[in-house]
Design a protein around this motif. Sequence first.
Motif, mmCIF file in Angstrom:
data_model
loop_
_atom_site.group_PDB
_atom_site.id
_atom_site.type_symbol
_atom_site.label_atom_id
_atom_site.label_comp_id
_atom_site.label_asym_id
_atom_site.label_seq_id
_atom_site.Cartn_x
_atom_site.Cartn_y
_atom_site.Cartn_z
ATOM 1 N N LEU A 139 17.804 -21.440 1.556
ATOM 2 C CA LEU A 139 16.910 -21.855 0.541
ATOM 3 C C LEU A 139 17.485 -22.636 -0.669
ATOM 4 O O LEU A 139 17.014 -23.701 -1.189
ATOM 5 N N ARG A 140 18.982 -22.441 -0.978
ATOM 6 C CA ARG A 140 19.632 -23.072 -1.694
ATOM 7 C C ARG A 140 20.022 -24.699 -1.380
ATOM 8 O O ARG A 140 19.755 -25.293 -1.982
ATOM 9 N N HIS A 141 20.119 -24.733 0.066
ATOM 10 C CA HIS A 141 20.153 -25.886 0.698
ATOM 11 C C HIS A 141 18.814 -26.558 0.488
ATOM 12 O O HIS A 141 18.965 -27.912 0.224
ATOM 13 N N LEU A 142 17.659 -26.392 0.689
ATOM 14 C CA LEU A 142 16.483 -26.585 0.350
ATOM 15 C C LEU A 142 16.216 -27.242 -0.794
ATOM 16 O O LEU A 142 15.959 -28.307 -1.038
ATOM 17 N N ILE A 143 16.616 -26.534 -1.889
ATOM 18 C CA ILE A 143 16.549 -26.905 -3.162
ATOM 19 C C ILE A 143 17.457 -28.124 -3.378
ATOM 20 O O ILE A 143 17.190 -29.100 -4.166
ATOM 21 N N ALA A 144 18.769 -28.065 -3.032
ATOM 22 C CA ALA A 144 19.562 -29.227 -3.127
ATOM 23 C C ALA A 144 19.052 -30.327 -2.450
ATOM 24 O O ALA A 144 19.469 -31.550 -3.039
ATOM 25 N N VAL A 145 18.339 -30.256 -1.223
ATOM 26 C CA VAL A 145 17.793 -31.351 -0.694
ATOM 27 C C VAL A 145 16.539 -31.828 -1.567
ATOM 28 O O VAL A 145 16.583 -33.288 -1.781
ATOM 29 N N LEU A 146 15.922 -31.069 -2.148
ATOM 30 C CA LEU A 146 14.833 -31.650 -2.845
ATOM 31 C C LEU A 146 15.277 -32.324 -4.294
ATOM 32 O O LEU A 146 14.638 -33.191 -4.644
ATOM 33 N N GLN A 167 6.167 -18.021 -3.334
ATOM 34 C CA GLN A 167 7.513 -17.849 -3.246
ATOM 35 C C GLN A 167 7.898 -16.868 -2.074
ATOM 36 O O GLN A 167 9.014 -17.025 -1.372
ATOM 37 N N VAL A 168 7.142 -15.917 -1.807
ATOM 38 C CA VAL A 168 7.283 -14.865 -0.704
ATOM 39 C C VAL A 168 7.275 -15.726 0.677
ATOM 40 O O VAL A 168 8.150 -15.503 1.432
ATOM 41 N N LEU A 169 6.267 -16.416 0.942
ATOM 42 C CA LEU A 169 5.964 -17.176 2.160
ATOM 43 C C LEU A 169 6.914 -18.175 2.283
ATOM 44 O O LEU A 169 7.412 -18.265 3.527
ATOM 45 N N LEU A 170 7.416 -18.764 1.290
ATOM 46 C CA LEU A 170 8.684 -19.666 1.807
ATOM 47 C C LEU A 170 9.779 -19.007 2.135
ATOM 48 O O LEU A 170 10.255 -19.508 3.170
ATOM 49 N N ARG A 171 10.330 -17.756 1.574
ATOM 50 C CA ARG A 171 11.395 -17.210 2.074
ATOM 51 C C ARG A 171 11.014 -16.643 3.737
ATOM 52 O O ARG A 171 11.963 -16.634 4.648
ATOM 53 N N GLU A 172 9.718 -16.458 3.943
ATOM 54 C CA GLU A 172 9.468 -15.818 5.016
ATOM 55 C C GLU A 172 9.699 -17.069 6.161
ATOM 56 O O GLU A 172 10.055 -17.105 7.249
#
Length: 255
Positions: free
Chosen positions: A246-253, A225-230
């Motif tokens: 991050l929210r956009h990434l979640i929406a795409v997935l 989780q930390v590395l993803l935000r980095e």
Amino acid sequence: MSADDQVTSLTGVGGSAHNGPIAFTTTNWSVVLEAQGQSPAAQEALEKLCRTYWRPVYSFIRREGTGPEEAEDLTQSFFALLLERRDLDAVRKEKGRLRSYLLTSLKHFLASEQRRAMAIKRGKGQRLVPLEELSAKERIEMEPADHLSADRLYERRWASTLMEQVLRRLKDEYCTAGNAALFDWLKQLLPDEPGAPSRAEIAARLGMTENAVRQALYRFRHRYQVLLREEISHTVAVASDIEDELRHLIAVLRA
């Protein structure tokens, strides 16, 4: 594995593993935006970003109906032109996000340039991005399909590239610490791995207790989780944009 399970486990959304925002340091994209000239640091940073995020560009071009060889030439031509012109005016329009900037620039490139002429003029002999890394499976996956538009496929490749980068960094950390075997086992407990072994089996294989495996998995997921935000921070200009991306990434997935 469902997308909901993936983003919950790997990004901490809806959970308690995220302990506040990460420190926003100077990143590849922020170096490019701050320099916007011909400084060696900015050029190196932009070249690195091009090498990392070429898959979404290539996928977009393929989904537009271009053949594999021409798509490779166009991908190389696009990045060659990007590095040559250093025209970052579109960044302000796209709120300083690498994802949006690349897509807007690519659409302008494809619309304004004669494809064949540009491929011949710029593509020959210039291997700026590692297209040879495409596996046979990836090439098949990038073949045109009716259910995903070029824009949607671009977004999916962007998201998967980010997550691959994170997993690669995490693996490097475990290998450096002498824990390569632990990484290989814990990775199988991620929700997207079918037929994952039980914690008891991992404990037996590694000579650990089940409780130790459970704690190791918690640390594994938290570090992810930390590395993803980095990693996301490397694609935005300001720290306030990290959570939005991050929210956009979640929406795409989830789409």
